[in-house]
Design a protein around this motif. Structure first.
Motif, short mmCIF file in Angstrom:
data_model
loop_
_atom_site.label_atom_id
_atom_site.label_comp_id
_atom_site.label_asym_id
_atom_site.label_seq_id
_atom_site.Cartn_x
_atom_site.Cartn_y
_atom_site.Cartn_z
N TYR A 161 -1.67 7.06 9.87
CA TYR A 161 -1.78 8.32 9.13
C TYR A 161 -0.71 8.38 8.04
CZ TYR A 161 -1.03 13.13 7.81
OH TYR A 161 -0.84 14.27 7.07
N GLY A 162 0.51 8.05 8.38
CA GLY A 162 1.59 8.10 7.41
C GLY A 162 1.39 7.15 6.25
N MET A 163 0.77 6.02 6.51
CA MET A 163 0.58 5.01 5.49
C MET A 163 -0.62 5.29 4.59
SD MET A 163 0.11 0.95 6.06
CE MET A 163 -1.65 0.91 6.29
N LEU A 164 -1.63 5.97 5.11
CA LEU A 164 -2.89 6.12 4.40
C LEU A 164 -2.98 7.47 3.68
CD1 LEU A 164 -5.26 4.53 7.04
CD2 LEU A 164 -4.44 3.52 4.92
N ASN A 165 -2.12 7.68 2.72
CA ASN A 165 -2.23 8.84 1.83
C ASN A 165 -1.97 10.16 2.56
OD1 ASN A 165 -2.56 10.06 -0.66
ND2 ASN A 165 -4.77 10.08 -0.55
N ILE A 191 3.62 10.92 2.22
CA ILE A 191 3.68 9.84 1.24
C ILE A 191 3.26 10.33 -0.15
CG2 ILE A 191 1.39 8.80 1.38
CD1 ILE A 191 2.84 6.14 1.81
N GLY A 192 2.86 11.59 -0.24
CA GLY A 192 2.58 12.16 -1.56
C GLY A 192 1.18 12.67 -1.81
N ALA A 193 0.34 12.77 -0.79
CA ALA A 193 -1.01 13.30 -1.01
C ALA A 193 -0.91 14.74 -1.50
CB ALA A 193 -1.83 13.25 0.27
N ASP A 194 -1.71 15.07 -2.49
CA ASP A 194 -1.73 16.43 -3.01
C ASP A 194 -2.52 17.36 -2.10
OD1 ASP A 194 -0.34 16.09 -5.66
OD2 ASP A 194 -1.92 14.58 -5.83
N TYR A 195 -3.62 16.84 -1.55
CA TYR A 195 -4.44 17.60 -0.61
C TYR A 195 -4.82 16.71 0.56
CZ TYR A 195 -5.27 21.17 -4.18
OH TYR A 195 -5.11 22.15 -5.12
N ILE A 213 -6.05 12.65 -2.84
CA ILE A 213 -6.70 13.49 -1.84
C ILE A 213 -7.03 12.63 -0.64
CG2 ILE A 213 -8.68 14.98 -1.35
CD1 ILE A 213 -8.91 15.31 -4.47
N ASN A 214 -6.79 13.15 0.56
CA ASN A 214 -7.11 12.44 1.79
C ASN A 214 -8.06 13.30 2.61
OD1 ASN A 214 -7.15 10.81 4.05
ND2 ASN A 214 -4.99 10.99 4.50
N LEU A 215 -9.14 12.71 3.09
CA LEU A 215 -10.07 13.37 3.98
C LEU A 215 -10.05 12.62 5.30
CD1 LEU A 215 -12.35 15.41 4.59
CD2 LEU A 215 -13.95 13.75 3.60
N ILE A 216 -9.56 13.28 6.34
CA ILE A 216 -9.49 12.66 7.67
C ILE A 216 -10.76 13.04 8.41
CG2 ILE A 216 -8.19 12.50 9.82
CD1 ILE A 216 -5.69 13.29 8.16
N LEU A 239 0.82 -1.21 0.00
CA LEU A 239 0.00 0.00 0.00
C LEU A 239 0.86 1.26 0.00
CD1 LEU A 239 -2.76 1.33 0.07
CD2 LEU A 239 -2.75 1.06 2.57
N ILE A 240 1.88 1.28 0.82
CA ILE A 240 2.78 2.44 0.85
C ILE A 240 3.43 2.63 -0.52
CG2 ILE A 240 4.97 3.29 1.80
CD1 ILE A 240 4.08 1.93 4.47
N HIS A 241 3.87 1.55 -1.13
CA HIS A 241 4.47 1.62 -2.46
C HIS A 241 3.47 2.14 -3.49
CE1 HIS A 241 5.90 0.02 -6.37
NE2 HIS A 241 7.06 0.44 -5.89
N ALA A 242 2.24 1.65 -3.42
CA ALA A 242 1.21 2.10 -4.38
C ALA A 242 0.98 3.60 -4.26
CB ALA A 242 -0.09 1.33 -4.14
N PHE A 243 0.83 4.10 -3.04
CA PHE A 243 0.62 5.54 -2.86
C PHE A 243 1.84 6.36 -3.26
CE2 PHE A 243 -2.92 4.79 0.31
CZ PHE A 243 -3.89 5.44 -0.43
#
Length: 181
Positions: free
Chosen positions: A96-100, A104-108, A84-87, A72-76
């Motif tokens: 948190y670090g693993m989920l977009n 890890i590269g989230a744009d927003y 985009i991540n919505l918490i 998953l980390i590699h995919a992201f």
């Protein structure tokens, strides 16, 4: 899975609670990685909704979780599509670090105003930092270290929003990428 937001196809990954627990499993990581990989292949933006108490700690899950989490980390981190991540709730641990995340590269990254991200359970963090626990000390910890406002102040979230504003911000974020293909 896949959803449409304002007419645009979006890959979607979120975690369901299972038996009342909001825990990340190896199976969930593999499903999310598969969606992110498909989205990258077909240049479809990815939206994650994040609200988890960390990892499921059963012996069966722990056997497969490292490889699934790595996938998953590699995919992201290697995908080149808008992310985009919505918490929406509490996030505990390295989830948190693993989920977009931004790292890890989230744009927003948007956070609901009552969301909270903490490396450990806030009560435990309070006991470690202050040497004791009280509701006031836990509230102080959350306000300064793990609240949505604190994370935005430290650059881990782009915007703190009210839940009813979510659609508006998701559409706006997606529209910034409309011609990026």
């Amino acid at each position: 899975g896949f959803i449409r937001i304002a007419g645009q196809s979006v890959g979607f990954a979120a975690y369901n609670s299972v038996d009342g627990e909001k825990r990340i499993t190896a199976e969930g990581c593999n499903k999310a990685a598969s969606i992110v990989e498909k989205c990258n292949r077909f240049h479809i933006p990815v939206l994650t909704i994040t609200d988890t108490d960390g990892y499921q700690t059963t012996s069966e899950n722990e056997k497969y979780l490292p490889a699934a989490a790595s996938r998953l980390i590699h995919a992201f981190s290697t995908s080149e599509v808008p992310k985009i991540n919505l918490i929406t709730g509490n996030v505990v641990g390295s989830a948190y670090g693993m989920l977009n995340s931004k790292g890890i590269g989230a744009d927003y990254v948007f956070m609901w105003d009552d969301a909270n991200v903490s490396i450990v359970n806030p009560r435990q963090a309070t006991e470690v930092i202050f040497g004791e626990w009280s509701e006031d000390l836990e509230k102080q910890y959350k306000e300064t270290q793990s609240s949505a406002v604190a994370l935005a102040r430290h650059g881990f979230a782009d915007k703190v929003i009210a839940p009813e504003e979510s659609r508006k911000y998701l559409i706006g974020a997606l529209q910034t990428f409309i011609n990026s293909r």
